[in-house]
Design an enzyme around this catalytic site. Structure first.
Site, short mmCIF file in Angstrom:
data_model
loop_
_atom_site.label_atom_id
_atom_site.label_comp_id
_atom_site.label_asym_id
_atom_site.label_seq_id
_atom_site.Cartn_x
_atom_site.Cartn_y
_atom_site.Cartn_z
N ASN A 1 0.80 -1.22 0.00
CA ASN A 1 0.00 0.00 0.00
C ASN A 1 0.84 1.28 0.00
OD1 ASN A 1 0.34 -1.41 2.59
ND2 ASN A 1 -0.40 0.49 3.47
N CYS B 1 3.08 7.90 11.82
CA CYS B 1 3.56 8.79 12.87
C CYS B 1 3.88 8.00 14.14
CB CYS B 1 2.49 9.81 13.23
SG CYS B 1 2.27 11.01 11.95
N1 PLP Z 1 -4.38 -4.21 3.83
C1 PLP Z 1 -3.90 -3.24 3.05
C2 PLP Z 1 -2.75 -3.51 2.15
C3 PLP Z 1 -4.44 -1.96 3.10
O1 PLP Z 1 -3.95 -1.00 2.33
C4 PLP Z 1 -5.50 -1.71 4.00
C5 PLP Z 1 -6.04 -0.36 4.15
O2 PLP Z 1 -5.29 0.61 4.21
C6 PLP Z 1 -6.02 -2.77 4.77
C7 PLP Z 1 -5.42 -4.00 4.66
C8 PLP Z 1 -7.20 -2.58 5.70
O3 PLP Z 1 -8.37 -2.43 4.91
P1 PLP Z 1 -9.79 -1.93 5.52
O4 PLP Z 1 -9.72 -0.45 5.60
O5 PLP Z 1 -10.80 -2.36 4.50
O6 PLP Z 1 -10.00 -2.60 6.80
#
Ligand code: PLP
Length: 764
Positions: A168, A346
């Protein structure tokens, strides 16, 4: 994609969340208004709702290429991750029990760059289920690729392995085929979770052709609303319901289903399946990335990308700009109405990215990381607008002398007075006289050398002196480096104090001084923190009956008097006895309200004065009032400095931090946008925008509003020493800088300070 073709904000934070696709929002609304039935009801309204749900499930399977496995709707990926981990660990625990083995002989593996939802859930369920397996992060290389040799080594003794399809923060994807080979060669039966949240719509996933056991997804990362997600579970992979109740989803996930969310998801699946989709194809997305990257390089030649473009999806760019913190770039982009995110999480003090740290990138890249991300609904018009705005942010930086462009030197707003620059909690002070173009730098930090040099060149300033208030123990001075670029004609001592024949007498003591434009800079020896410590008083020239106390504008006391405390005296070159005398000397040459500019600002207070310190620093007060003997002071100082041991974090502290009782401070008056609009009808209320000039140049309110950047706050306070009862309302981007500045001003006697709660963010 911006709703209603609104280009006032360019939203480039799709990896955090996306807006809802208009067609998906329409479908969700229709599900609320017409298809509102409960899928469990057996009447026609219920049956229609159920049909929508099952159609959506079918489309999910089609998109994922997973005819066989199960698709369960969830509230989002975090719930999907719980479902996967709980299911796998309960099954693993049962096997351990049946074979009379101990969980603590086994491992739980997860990628070092995984979203925190994964390791935190592993930790949670591992403890709650009493398995007590050892959690291990699988290292990644400099490109973000998982270490396969490590997996081969640990997988045979592991109960579960959690990896991610696309990261992400960086967009880096893993080669799932190669990963599968490695995992399955090492351990055929290990449960394998692949977090596919950032992969949907960006890479193709044929889950049925893999041995992935669990793959969680989230709707709000791909234009569906928040609150809907789903998880793919491989045929025959174990499943334990996280939520029990009414038996919905065949008892696998109870709770009345989120039909509007599913209706929206269904539209998103249509877009992924259709050849006539509003989602751009990969080639177009790659072209968008290239255009954005080229523009960023043009705007900020010092940019570094934190990932390779060869193993990352085209929708994420993670970069750092040398010389700028991620906070500075975030503030700048936000002022230009470009929404990006700092690529770092942070912590209490330092912001840095654990993902980039795991990749072994240099600390500055991790601390300055910015993530720019978009989704497949991005359009060429938006990319073009984003590029124009990126160029305008760079121009604003040039205008405010943060970046040197070589040309147009005359169009810069001339600096005048005192500027406070920081690196961490350490401060460098620059005094500029606009008329003579002369400058003075005190306590230059090496990290700021480039910024200082840019400022001097951009403002065409002649550097009169670069002086350290003492030999710093916690960092190397940037003085020598800066002096090389700006050689001084006059001989200086070890701290950079120029040779002088000028003397001023005050309280029967003679002090050396030099002239800085039309001001005097007086050197007051103040040993204690170190034996070479000096204080520098910038003052109006003394004539007649003037004293240093009456004429001092700013007192640079180094680490002798720090805000709320005193400089430590437990270095080899320290002497608490001398500090006692130095404090008494300072109290005689300074007025109670003379602004003291320290070389550290651990608690965001900018500056202080003796009056403010008396109120909260009893030791200082006792010395000044002769209420304590030197021996008693030395003993008290020993105790104070002993507290330093508990406070040292990554930074060497130069004085033990005080414990400030918040209740001692009067709360700051807060305005909402509405109450401020009313208050501004009074000519007595004045607005101060305390953001940096480049932010102010990109965006400011229509109302008359003076720009007093935080870096110039101390100068502003000095200029308004006689005007402390004026009503000022401070504003910034989010309301946090304005609050800090208001607290600092109130502490120093400005009695009618308020701020706009929520800042510009909530004002429109
Ligand atoms: N996994 C990844 C790679 C993510 O980017 C995120 C959200 O930022 C999540 C899990 C968690 O997702 P959710 O907001 O649907 O709980």
């Amino acid at each position: 994609m911006n709703n209603n073709n609104d280009l006032s904000q360019i939203y480039l934070d799709a990896n955090a969340t996306t807006p809802v696709l208009p067609q998906a929002a329409k479908a969700a609304l229709s599900a609320m208004e017409q298809l509102f039935g409960n899928p469990s009801s057996s009447h026609i309204t219920g049956l229609r709702a159920k049909d929508l749900m099952e159609q959506t499930r079918c489309k999910a399977k089609q998109v994922l290429g997973s005819e066989k496995g199960r698709i369960i709707f969830t509230s989002g990926a975090t719930e999907g991750i719980q479902t996967a981990i709980l299911s796998a660990l309960i099954s693993a625990r049962d096997t351990l029990k049946a074979t009379q083995q101990q969980g603590n002989d086994y491992y739980l593996l997860y990628g070092a760059t995984e979203h925190k939802a994964v390791p935190e859930s592993l930790k949670h369920w591992n403890a709650l289920l009493g398995i007590n397996a050892k959690l291990i992060a699988i290292p990644v290389d400099g490109y973000g690729n998982l270490d396969h040799a490590f997996i081969s080594q640990y997988a045979p003794k592991s109960l579960m392995i959690c990896t991610m399809a696309v990261n992400n923060e960086t967009g880096v994807y893993q080669d799932l085929k190669a990963l599968e080979t490695t995992i399955r060669q090492a351990n055929k039966s290990i449960f394998w979770l692949v977090d596919c949240v950032q992969a949907l719509g960006k890479i193709s996933l044929n889950l049925a052709q893999t041995s992935i056991d669990y793959a969680p997804f989230s709707g709000h990362k791909l234009y569906a609303p928040k609150g809907i997600g789903f998880i793919y579970i491989r045929e025959n992979a174990p499943l334990t319901a996280v939520i029990a109740g009414g038996g919905q989803e065949s008892g696998q996930r109870s709770g009345t289903e989120n039909l509007p969310g599913m209706a929206a998801m269904s539209v998103i699946f249509d877009q992924l399946i259709s050849t006539e989709s509003c989602f751009a194809n990969h080639q177009t997305l790659y072209a968008y990335r290239q255009q954005l990257a080229d523009t960023l390089i043009k705007a900020f030649p010092q940019i570094v990308f934190n990932h390779s473009f060869n193993n990352s999806v085209p929708t994420t760019l993670n970069f750092a700009i040398k010389g700028f913190s991620s906070k500075e770039i975030m503030d700048l982009f936000d002022a230009a109405n470009i929404r990006v995110s700092s690529g770092s999480a942070c912590s209490s003090k330092v912001t840095r990215s654990f993902v980039l740290d795991a990749m072994g990138l240099p600390a500055w890249q991790s601390e300055s990381a910015i993530r720019l991300s978009f989704g497949p609904a991005m359009t060429q018009v938006e990319v073009d607008h984003a590029c124009q705005r990126i160029i305008s942010t760079a121009q604003a930086l040039t205008q405010s002398c943060m970046v040197l462009d070589g040309a147009n030197i005359d169009d810069k707003t001339p600096l005048n007075g005192l500027v406070q620059l920081r690196s961490g909690a350490s401060c460098t002070w620059i005094y500029v006289d606009a008329a003579s173009k002369h400058a003075l730098i005190i306590d230059p930090l090496p990290e700021l050398t480039e910024r200082l040099d840019t400022l001097l060149q951009c403002q065409q300033l002649a550097l009169m002196a670069i002086i350290d208030t003492h030999g710093h123990a916690d960092h190397v001075s940037g003085r020598v480096l800066l002096a090389k670029k700006h050689p001084q004609s006059i001989q200086c001592d070890g701290l950079g104090w120029p040779q002088t024949t000028l003397f001023v007498t005050d309280h029967d003591r003679q002090f050396e001084y030099i002239k800085v434009a039309d001001k005097w800079l007086v050197k007051v020896p103040t040993p204690g923190h170190t034996n070479d410590s000096i204080s520098l008083l910038l003052c109006q020239p003394l004539t007649g009956s003037d004293t240093l106390a009456s004429n001092t504008l700013f007192a640079f006391c180094g680490d002798t008097i720090l805000m709320g405390t005193l400089g430590r005296t437990n270095f080899d070159t320290s002497c608490a006895i001398s500090m006692y005398d130095s404090i008494q000397l300072l109290s005689s040459v300074l007025a109670p309200q003379s602004l003291i500019c320290a070389s550290h600002d651990y608690q965001n207070e900018f500056a202080t004065h003796l009056s403010a310190e008396y109120l909260r620093n009893p030791l200082l007060q006792q010395v000044i009032q002769n209420a304590i003997t030197v021996d008693e002071f030395v003993a008290s100082k020993l105790i104070l400095d002993s507290q330093l041991n508990d406070q040292t974090g990554s930074e060497i502290l130069c004085g033990a931090l005080p414990i400030i009782a918040c209740s001692k401070f009067k709360p700051i008056k807060e305005y909402s946008a509405t109450s401020l609009a009313i208050a501004l009808n009074s000519p007595k209320v004045k607005l101060l925008d305390i953001r940096e000039p480049h932010e102010y140049a990109l965006q400011h309110t229509a109302k008359a509003c003076e720009n007093v950047p935080l870096t110039r706050l101390v100068q502003f306070m000095q200029q308004h020493q006689q005007d402390k009862d004026s009503e000022w309302v401070l504003i910034c981007r989010s309301g946090s800088r304005s609050l800090v500045a208001a607290q600092a001003m109130q502490r120093l006697g400005f009695s009618h300070i308020a701020h706009l709660k929520g800042g510009y963010a909530l004002a429109h």
